[in-house]
Design a protein around this motif. Sequence first.
Motif, short mmCIF file in Angstrom:
data_model
loop_
_atom_site.label_atom_id
_atom_site.label_comp_id
_atom_site.label_asym_id
_atom_site.label_seq_id
_atom_site.Cartn_x
_atom_site.Cartn_y
_atom_site.Cartn_z
N PHE A 127 -23.21 -4.47 -37.85
CA PHE A 127 -22.14 -5.37 -37.76
C PHE A 127 -23.28 -6.69 -37.85
O PHE A 127 -23.33 -7.95 -38.77
CB PHE A 127 -20.56 -5.91 -37.53
CG PHE A 127 -20.37 -7.15 -38.16
CD1 PHE A 127 -20.00 -7.58 -38.94
CD2 PHE A 127 -20.56 -8.36 -37.07
CE1 PHE A 127 -19.00 -7.99 -39.76
CE2 PHE A 127 -20.10 -9.32 -37.27
CZ PHE A 127 -19.29 -9.49 -39.29
N ASN A 128 -23.74 -6.90 -36.94
CA ASN A 128 -25.31 -7.94 -36.38
C ASN A 128 -25.73 -7.68 -38.45
O ASN A 128 -26.27 -8.79 -38.30
CB ASN A 128 -25.86 -7.33 -35.37
CG ASN A 128 -24.78 -7.75 -34.18
OD1 ASN A 128 -24.16 -8.33 -34.62
ND2 ASN A 128 -25.07 -7.57 -33.09
N GLY A 129 -26.18 -6.95 -38.41
CA GLY A 129 -27.49 -6.90 -39.33
C GLY A 129 -26.80 -6.66 -40.92
O GLY A 129 -27.57 -7.87 -41.94
N VAL A 130 -25.60 -6.26 -41.32
CA VAL A 130 -24.57 -6.84 -42.07
C VAL A 130 -24.62 -7.93 -42.38
O VAL A 130 -24.78 -9.14 -43.28
CB VAL A 130 -23.95 -5.77 -42.34
CG1 VAL A 130 -22.36 -6.35 -43.78
CG2 VAL A 130 -23.72 -4.81 -42.51
N ALA A 131 -23.86 -8.46 -41.33
CA ALA A 131 -24.04 -10.28 -41.24
C ALA A 131 -25.34 -10.81 -42.14
O ALA A 131 -25.27 -12.00 -42.64
CB ALA A 131 -22.94 -10.68 -39.93
N ALA A 132 -26.42 -10.40 -41.64
CA ALA A 132 -27.39 -11.33 -41.37
C ALA A 132 -27.80 -11.97 -42.43
O ALA A 132 -28.42 -12.53 -43.28
CB ALA A 132 -28.24 -10.93 -39.93
N GLY A 133 -28.04 -10.08 -42.74
CA GLY A 133 -28.56 -10.08 -44.31
C GLY A 133 -27.43 -10.58 -45.05
O GLY A 133 -27.75 -11.13 -46.21
N CYS A 134 -26.13 -10.97 -44.69
CA CYS A 134 -25.40 -11.66 -45.81
C CYS A 134 -25.70 -13.32 -45.94
O CYS A 134 -25.83 -13.59 -47.23
CB CYS A 134 -23.74 -11.23 -45.43
SG CYS A 134 -22.19 -12.90 -46.88
N LEU A 135 -25.70 -13.77 -44.37
CA LEU A 135 -26.45 -15.03 -44.63
C LEU A 135 -27.15 -15.41 -45.07
O LEU A 135 -27.43 -16.04 -45.53
CB LEU A 135 -26.20 -15.48 -43.01
CG LEU A 135 -25.08 -15.79 -42.70
CD1 LEU A 135 -24.70 -15.56 -41.49
CD2 LEU A 135 -24.33 -16.83 -43.62
#
Length: 173
Positions: A127-135
């Motif tokens: 989730f950290n990578g997906v959320a960081a990617g989205c931001l």
Amino acid sequence: MNGLPGGAGVPQGPYGPQTDPNVKAMQAMMESCFGKTAISGVMGFGMGGLFGMFMASMQYDTPYHVPGAPGPAENLKALSTKEQVKIGLKDMGSRSYGMAKNFGKVGGLFAGIECGIEGFRAKNDMFNGVAAGCLTGGILARSGGPIAAGGGCAAFAAFSAAIDAYMRSPGEE
């Protein structure tokens, strides 16, 4: 086998206590958000520079032109080989530098955001990578408006999820 009798003078690394203060300081820097962000930005800058140099060398359009000359064929004839090489290298350098700045910005931004999310959540998961990617995607596309920011968010999150899933998959052993 520790090398010297009794293991004297050999740091034990991951299998025992590390005694060298320089190694401890380097490990602390590599584990900090600032260190991860800086390293990602610098590595992205270097990779972008190499990628930009490669892409500039593969361009079909040429930067060779002489102001006032009638057409492209005449322009090439008007410049000497030395002038063409000089212009070509200058163009390659400017394209490489531009791509290096972009890659460095993306790498630093993504690593900093991901590290911040990981520290806030106190978890290391996908989730950290997906959320960081989205931001990161949303921030990079913000000047294009809300639809572009949403598209950037979705695209960068999907790319981050794919890379993270691949990196977390069990290796062939």
